[in-house]
Design a protein around this motif. Structure first.
Motif, PDB file in Angstrom:
ATOM      1  N   LEU A   1      -3.159   3.974   2.980  1.00  0.00           N
ATOM      2  CA  LEU A   1      -1.720   3.842   2.746  1.00  0.00           C
ATOM      3  C   LEU A   1      -0.995   5.153   3.016  1.00  0.00           C
ATOM      4  O   LEU A   1       0.138   5.141   3.504  1.00  0.00           O
ATOM      5  CB  LEU A   1      -1.443   3.305   1.352  1.00  0.00           C
ATOM      6  CG  LEU A   1      -1.744   1.801   1.245  1.00  0.00           C
ATOM      7  CD1 LEU A   1      -1.638   1.320  -0.179  1.00  0.00           C
ATOM      8  CD2 LEU A   1      -0.835   0.993   2.140  1.00  0.00           C
ATOM      9  N   ASN A   2      -1.621   6.282   2.710  1.00  0.00           N
ATOM     10  CA  ASN A   2      -1.028   7.568   3.088  1.00  0.00           C
ATOM     11  C   ASN A   2      -0.794   7.616   4.583  1.00  0.00           C
ATOM     12  O   ASN A   2       0.282   8.006   5.046  1.00  0.00           O
ATOM     13  CB  ASN A   2      -1.945   8.736   2.688  1.00  0.00           C
ATOM     14  CG  ASN A   2      -1.636   9.295   1.342  1.00  0.00           C
ATOM     15  OD1 ASN A   2      -0.547   9.155   0.816  1.00  0.00           O
ATOM     16  ND2 ASN A   2      -2.621   9.948   0.752  1.00  0.00           N
ATOM     17  N   SER A   3      -1.799   7.229   5.343  1.00  0.00           N
ATOM     18  CA  SER A   3      -1.698   7.238   6.810  1.00  0.00           C
ATOM     19  C   SER A   3      -0.620   6.268   7.286  1.00  0.00           C
ATOM     20  O   SER A   3       0.158   6.589   8.191  1.00  0.00           O
ATOM     21  CB  SER A   3      -3.030   6.876   7.447  1.00  0.00           C
ATOM     22  OG  SER A   3      -3.998   7.841   7.148  1.00  0.00           O
ATOM     23  N   LEU A   4      -0.574   5.114   6.685  1.00  0.00           N
ATOM     24  CA  LEU A   4       0.407   4.117   7.074  1.00  0.00           C
ATOM     25  C   LEU A   4       1.829   4.603   6.849  1.00  0.00           C
ATOM     26  O   LEU A   4       2.694   4.491   7.716  1.00  0.00           O
ATOM     27  CB  LEU A   4       0.171   2.821   6.289  1.00  0.00           C
ATOM     28  CG  LEU A   4       1.123   1.675   6.582  1.00  0.00           C
ATOM     29  CD1 LEU A   4       0.914   1.159   7.997  1.00  0.00           C
ATOM     30  CD2 LEU A   4       0.890   0.557   5.567  1.00  0.00           C
ATOM     31  N   TYR A   5       2.089   5.175   5.695  1.00  0.00           N
ATOM     32  CA  TYR A   5       3.429   5.648   5.379  1.00  0.00           C
ATOM     33  C   TYR A   5       3.766   6.978   6.042  1.00  0.00           C
ATOM     34  O   TYR A   5       4.923   7.272   6.260  1.00  0.00           O
ATOM     35  CB  TYR A   5       3.628   5.741   3.864  1.00  0.00           C
ATOM     36  CG  TYR A   5       4.044   4.421   3.260  1.00  0.00           C
ATOM     37  CD1 TYR A   5       5.393   4.096   3.111  1.00  0.00           C
ATOM     38  CD2 TYR A   5       3.097   3.495   2.845  1.00  0.00           C
ATOM     39  CE1 TYR A   5       5.769   2.892   2.576  1.00  0.00           C
ATOM     40  CE2 TYR A   5       3.471   2.285   2.302  1.00  0.00           C
ATOM     41  CZ  TYR A   5       4.804   1.986   2.169  1.00  0.00           C
ATOM     42  OH  TYR A   5       5.189   0.775   1.632  1.00  0.00           O
TER      43      TYR A   5
ATOM     44  N   PHE B   1      -3.162  -3.596  -5.812  1.00  0.00           N
ATOM     45  CA  PHE B   1      -1.788  -4.080  -5.975  1.00  0.00           C
ATOM     46  C   PHE B   1      -0.905  -2.956  -6.514  1.00  0.00           C
ATOM     47  O   PHE B   1       0.194  -2.715  -6.012  1.00  0.00           O
ATOM     48  CB  PHE B   1      -1.744  -5.294  -6.911  1.00  0.00           C
ATOM     49  CG  PHE B   1      -0.346  -5.721  -7.241  1.00  0.00           C
ATOM     50  CD1 PHE B   1       0.403  -6.431  -6.317  1.00  0.00           C
ATOM     51  CD2 PHE B   1       0.231  -5.387  -8.462  1.00  0.00           C
ATOM     52  CE1 PHE B   1       1.716  -6.812  -6.609  1.00  0.00           C
ATOM     53  CE2 PHE B   1       1.528  -5.759  -8.765  1.00  0.00           C
ATOM     54  CZ  PHE B   1       2.275  -6.477  -7.837  1.00  0.00           C
ATOM     55  N   ASP B   2      -1.412  -2.239  -7.519  1.00  0.00           N
ATOM     56  CA  ASP B   2      -0.653  -1.109  -8.071  1.00  0.00           C
ATOM     57  C   ASP B   2      -0.371  -0.068  -6.999  1.00  0.00           C
ATOM     58  O   ASP B   2       0.738   0.466  -6.919  1.00  0.00           O
ATOM     59  CB  ASP B   2      -1.411  -0.461  -9.230  1.00  0.00           C
ATOM     60  CG  ASP B   2      -1.538  -1.361 -10.457  1.00  0.00           C
ATOM     61  OD1 ASP B   2      -0.839  -2.397 -10.523  1.00  0.00           O
ATOM     62  OD2 ASP B   2      -2.348  -1.018 -11.344  1.00  0.00           O
ATOM     63  N   VAL B   3      -1.356   0.229  -6.171  1.00  0.00           N
ATOM     64  CA  VAL B   3      -1.185   1.223  -5.107  1.00  0.00           C
ATOM     65  C   VAL B   3      -0.101   0.775  -4.129  1.00  0.00           C
ATOM     66  O   VAL B   3       0.778   1.554  -3.765  1.00  0.00           O
ATOM     67  CB  VAL B   3      -2.521   1.499  -4.377  1.00  0.00           C
ATOM     68  CG1 VAL B   3      -2.302   2.368  -3.142  1.00  0.00           C
ATOM     69  CG2 VAL B   3      -3.518   2.161  -5.318  1.00  0.00           C
ATOM     70  N   VAL B   4      -0.144  -0.488  -3.723  1.00  0.00           N
ATOM     71  CA  VAL B   4       0.876  -1.011  -2.812  1.00  0.00           C
ATOM     72  C   VAL B   4       2.258  -0.868  -3.448  1.00  0.00           C
ATOM     73  O   VAL B   4       3.211  -0.426  -2.802  1.00  0.00           O
ATOM     74  CB  VAL B   4       0.578  -2.486  -2.427  1.00  0.00           C
ATOM     75  CG1 VAL B   4       1.765  -3.128  -1.718  1.00  0.00           C
ATOM     76  CG2 VAL B   4      -0.675  -2.557  -1.556  1.00  0.00           C
ATOM     77  N   CYS B   5       2.368  -1.198  -4.717  1.00  0.00           N
ATOM     78  CA  CYS B   5       3.643  -1.084  -5.427  1.00  0.00           C
ATOM     79  C   CYS B   5       4.107   0.367  -5.542  1.00  0.00           C
ATOM     80  O   CYS B   5       5.300   0.647  -5.396  1.00  0.00           O
ATOM     81  CB  CYS B   5       3.551  -1.713  -6.813  1.00  0.00           C
ATOM     82  SG  CYS B   5       3.436  -3.505  -6.800  1.00  0.00           S
ATOM     83  N   VAL B   6       3.185   1.280  -5.808  1.00  0.00           N
ATOM     84  CA  VAL B   6       3.537   2.702  -5.909  1.00  0.00           C
ATOM     85  C   VAL B   6       4.133   3.181  -4.591  1.00  0.00           C
ATOM     86  O   VAL B   6       5.177   3.836  -4.570  1.00  0.00           O
ATOM     87  CB  VAL B   6       2.310   3.558  -6.312  1.00  0.00           C
ATOM     88  CG1 VAL B   6       2.553   5.038  -6.047  1.00  0.00           C
ATOM     89  CG2 VAL B   6       1.961   3.328  -7.775  1.00  0.00           C
ATOM     90  N   TYR B   7       3.494   2.837  -3.487  1.00  0.00           N
ATOM     91  CA  TYR B   7       4.005   3.271  -2.185  1.00  0.00           C
ATOM     92  C   TYR B   7       5.337   2.605  -1.869  1.00  0.00           C
ATOM     93  O   TYR B   7       6.244   3.245  -1.346  1.00  0.00           O
ATOM     94  CB  TYR B   7       2.971   3.007  -1.081  1.00  0.00           C
ATOM     95  CG  TYR B   7       1.953   4.103  -1.008  1.00  0.00           C
ATOM     96  CD1 TYR B   7       2.127   5.189  -0.155  1.00  0.00           C
ATOM     97  CD2 TYR B   7       0.822   4.089  -1.815  1.00  0.00           C
ATOM     98  CE1 TYR B   7       1.205   6.207  -0.105  1.00  0.00           C
ATOM     99  CE2 TYR B   7      -0.106   5.106  -1.768  1.00  0.00           C
ATOM    100  CZ  TYR B   7       0.088   6.167  -0.915  1.00  0.00           C
ATOM    101  OH  TYR B   7      -0.814   7.191  -0.882  1.00  0.00           O
ATOM    102  N   GLN B   8       5.457   1.330  -2.197  1.00  0.00           N
ATOM    103  CA  GLN B   8       6.713   0.638  -1.939  1.00  0.00           C
ATOM    104  C   GLN B   8       7.847   1.243  -2.773  1.00  0.00           C
ATOM    105  O   GLN B   8       8.929   1.500  -2.265  1.00  0.00           O
ATOM    106  CB  GLN B   8       6.584  -0.849  -2.247  1.00  0.00           C
ATOM    107  CG  GLN B   8       7.873  -1.597  -1.953  1.00  0.00           C
ATOM    108  CD  GLN B   8       7.855  -2.988  -2.516  1.00  0.00           C
ATOM    109  OE1 GLN B   8       7.618  -3.175  -3.702  1.00  0.00           O
ATOM    110  NE2 GLN B   8       8.127  -3.945  -1.663  1.00  0.00           N
ATOM    111  N   LYS B   9       7.579   1.485  -4.043  1.00  0.00           N
ATOM    112  CA  LYS B   9       8.607   2.033  -4.945  1.00  0.00           C
ATOM    113  C   LYS B   9       9.014   3.442  -4.516  1.00  0.00           C
ATOM    114  O   LYS B   9      10.194   3.791  -4.531  1.00  0.00           O
ATOM    115  CB  LYS B   9       8.070   2.047  -6.384  1.00  0.00           C
ATOM    116  CG  LYS B   9       8.965   2.702  -7.397  1.00  0.00           C
ATOM    117  CD  LYS B   9      10.090   1.806  -7.789  1.00  0.00           C
ATOM    118  CE  LYS B   9      10.845   2.419  -8.968  1.00  0.00           C
ATOM    119  NZ  LYS B   9      12.229   2.059  -8.968  1.00  0.00           N
TER     120      LYS B   9
END
Length: 179
Positions: A169-173, A66-74
């Motif tokens: 998430l790196n790949s996704l973004y 959850f923290d990772v998802v939030c970090v990428y979103q932020k």
């Protein structure tokens, strides 16, 4: 996505840690709607594998995801939207072959292997590596495990899984799957 500075990472982690339950649910619901396959992998399949070793570590893993998802979103904005490309996850698995193979075989990840996986991760993601985030997550896992000796055997496995999540998430973004 650029590598986050220490300050950017701190701000993004604070954003995640200070989120109220309602906004947290909204973020997860939106992530699931935008990336259903990735969501099921990160919040369903991976924790169930970790739970086979230690349920507490599986719960921590989901919190850290959850923290990772939030970090990428932020730091990078909303999650890129899903398109019907079932091969995307397959391509990511191929790129992460060594990491995933060690996970599927259930082998503990020793320091030498972790270092090699880290070097491979850096090589394949030169411009968007989140070394500070990985370090923070690994330290969080170590600290949590230190409170209960029964969690210790799952440390390496949990760290390897969180490493794969950051890579996904790196790949996704980095290369959004939207046309």
């Amino acid at each position: 996505m650029h590598e986050l500075t220490e300050r950017e990472l701190y701000q993004a982690l604070e954003y995640a840690k200070n989120m109220d339950e309602e906004n947290g649910k909204r973020i997860l619901s939106q992530f699931e709607a935008d990336q259903p396959l990735l969501f099921r992998t990160i919040f369903g399949i991976f924790p169930s594998i970790i739970a086979g070793q230690n349920q507490d570590m599986a719960n921590l893993f989901m919190d850290l995801c959850f923290d990772v998802v939030c970090v990428y979103q932020k730091s990078s904005g909303d999650t890129p939207k899903f398109i019907d490309d079932p091969a995307w996850m397959e391509r990511q698995a191929i790129l992460s072959e060594a990491e995933i193979q060690s996970l599927l075989e259930g082998q503990p990840v020793d320091e030498t292997k972790r270092r090699k996986l880290h070097e491979r991760f850096v090589k394949h993601n030169e411009n968007q590596v989140q070394i500070g985030l990985i370090k923070f997550l690994n330290e969080s896992i170590d600290e949590f495990a230190s409170y209960n000796v029964g969690r210790v055997p799952a440390i390496g496995f949990t760290q390897a899984m969180i490493f794969v999540v950051v890579k996904l998430l790196n790949s996704l973004y980095h290369k959004p799957v939207v046309h």
